[in-house]
Design a protein around this motif. Structure first.
Motif, short mmCIF file in Angstrom:
data_model
loop_
_atom_site.label_atom_id
_atom_site.label_comp_id
_atom_site.label_asym_id
_atom_site.label_seq_id
_atom_site.Cartn_x
_atom_site.Cartn_y
_atom_site.Cartn_z
N MET A 1 9.28 -4.80 3.49
CA MET A 1 8.67 -3.65 4.08
C MET A 1 8.80 -3.69 5.58
O MET A 1 9.02 -2.67 6.20
N ILE A 2 8.66 -4.87 6.18
CA ILE A 2 8.78 -4.97 7.63
C ILE A 2 10.15 -4.47 8.05
O ILE A 2 10.26 -3.65 8.94
N ARG A 3 11.17 -4.94 7.41
CA ARG A 3 12.53 -4.56 7.78
C ARG A 3 12.77 -3.07 7.58
O ARG A 3 13.34 -2.41 8.41
N ALA A 4 12.29 -2.53 6.47
CA ALA A 4 12.50 -1.12 6.18
C ALA A 4 11.80 -0.24 7.20
O ALA A 4 12.37 0.72 7.69
N LEU A 5 10.57 -0.56 7.53
CA LEU A 5 9.85 0.27 8.49
C LEU A 5 10.41 0.09 9.90
O LEU A 5 10.50 1.03 10.66
N THR A 6 10.84 -1.11 10.25
CA THR A 6 11.43 -1.33 11.55
C THR A 6 12.72 -0.54 11.68
O THR A 6 12.97 0.08 12.70
N ALA A 7 13.51 -0.54 10.65
CA ALA A 7 14.79 0.18 10.70
C ALA A 7 14.57 1.68 10.82
O ALA A 7 15.43 2.39 11.32
N SER A 8 13.44 2.16 10.39
CA SER A 8 13.22 3.60 10.42
C SER A 8 12.78 4.11 11.78
O SER A 8 12.69 5.30 11.98
N GLY A 124 0.04 1.24 11.67
CA GLY A 124 -0.31 1.80 10.37
C GLY A 124 0.81 2.67 9.82
O GLY A 124 1.70 3.08 10.55
N ALA A 125 0.72 2.93 8.54
CA ALA A 125 1.71 3.77 7.87
C ALA A 125 1.03 4.51 6.73
O ALA A 125 -0.07 4.14 6.29
N GLY A 126 1.70 5.54 6.24
CA GLY A 126 1.17 6.27 5.10
C GLY A 126 2.23 7.16 4.48
O GLY A 126 3.23 7.50 5.13
N PHE A 127 2.00 7.52 3.23
CA PHE A 127 2.94 8.33 2.47
C PHE A 127 2.18 9.42 1.73
O PHE A 127 0.96 9.33 1.54
N ALA A 128 2.89 10.41 1.26
CA ALA A 128 2.29 11.58 0.64
C ALA A 128 1.41 11.27 -0.56
O ALA A 128 0.40 11.93 -0.79
N SER A 129 1.74 10.27 -1.37
CA SER A 129 0.97 9.98 -2.59
C SER A 129 -0.38 9.34 -2.28
O SER A 129 -1.27 9.35 -3.12
N ASN A 130 -0.51 8.74 -1.11
CA ASN A 130 -1.72 8.01 -0.70
C ASN A 130 -2.04 6.83 -1.61
O ASN A 130 -3.16 6.32 -1.61
N GLN A 131 -1.05 6.35 -2.37
CA GLN A 131 -1.24 5.13 -3.14
C GLN A 131 -1.30 3.95 -2.18
O GLN A 131 -0.60 3.93 -1.17
N LYS A 132 -2.12 2.95 -2.53
CA LYS A 132 -2.19 1.75 -1.72
C LYS A 132 -0.81 1.10 -1.67
O LYS A 132 -0.16 0.91 -2.71
N LEU A 133 -0.35 0.78 -0.47
CA LEU A 133 1.00 0.23 -0.30
C LEU A 133 1.09 -1.23 -0.71
O LEU A 133 2.12 -1.67 -1.20
N GLY A 134 0.05 -2.00 -0.47
CA GLY A 134 0.08 -3.42 -0.82
C GLY A 134 1.12 -4.17 -0.02
O GLY A 134 1.31 -3.94 1.16
N ARG A 135 1.83 -5.10 -0.69
CA ARG A 135 2.81 -5.95 0.00
C ARG A 135 4.26 -5.58 -0.29
O ARG A 135 5.17 -6.18 0.25
N SER A 136 4.48 -4.62 -1.15
CA SER A 136 5.86 -4.29 -1.51
C SER A 136 6.41 -3.13 -0.69
O SER A 136 5.66 -2.35 -0.12
N ARG A 137 7.73 -3.06 -0.67
CA ARG A 137 8.39 -1.95 0.02
C ARG A 137 8.05 -0.67 -0.74
O ARG A 137 8.15 -0.63 -1.96
N PRO A 138 7.66 0.38 -0.03
CA PRO A 138 7.32 1.63 -0.71
C PRO A 138 8.52 2.22 -1.46
O PRO A 138 9.66 2.07 -1.03
#
Length: 172
Positions: A1-8, A124-138
């Motif tokens: 998740m760190i890598r994916a969000l950093t790349a974005s 912080g981050a968030g997505f349309a579903s508002n599901q808890k993100l936890g530790r995995s890549r969304p």
């Protein structure tokens, strides 16, 4: 998740409405530019009122979701980004222009330190579903939203790192 969000993340783009609109960078999602369907993103659960806010729209597939905007742009794939200041009080509402009506994947980030690079420990981050993100890549399914030709509106609950459980809303 760190890598994916950093790349974005990438440098914010500025654009003033003018005849230069035809030469605008296609990632600029500001609603000041005509065209496209407007999506209003209401954000709740901010940790604080510092830094900057960002909303991005990605193609609605796993392959393109959270990819670097430079790659998407180079391949001619639709992508939009808009930055907003954090209001000192009151509701948080950000407008972004979708490339067209349809289904899009939405990412919200709260860049608390203003460095334009996702800080796993602070931002912080968030997505349309508002599901808890936890530790995995969304997954893209967590971020999908339908934007009608007349636009639309969604509410995203901000999530922050909460110990070993990963990312989640502050009020859970």
């Amino acid at each position: 998740m760190i890598r994916a969000l950093t790349a974005s993340t990438a440098a914010a783009l500025a654009f003033a409405a003018s005849p230069a609109a035809a030469q605008q960078d296609p990632v600029d999602g500001t609603c000041a530019i005509p065209g496209g369907a407007r999506l209003y993103v209401n954000v709740t659960g901010l940790k604080d009122r510092i830094g900057r806010l960002k909303v991005e729209l990605y193609p609605p597939n796993e392959e393109d979701f959270l990819r670097d905007d430079t790659s998407l742009k180079k391949e001619g794939k639709p992508f939009r980004r808009v930055w907003a200041s954090v209001p000192q009080s009151g509701p948080v509402r950000i407008c972004i222009r979708a490339p067209s009506a349809g289904t899009w994947a939405v990412l919200f980030t709260h860049d608390r330190d203003g460095k334009n690079k996702f800080n796993f420990w602070e931002d912080g981050a968030g997505f349309a579903s508002n599901q808890k993100l936890g530790r995995s890549r969304p997954k893209v399914r967590q971020a999908l939203v339908n934007v009608g030709a007349g636009g639309g509106q969604i509410t995203i609950k901000a999530q922050y790192l909460r110990g070993l459980g990963g990312f989640g809303p502050l009020d859970d």
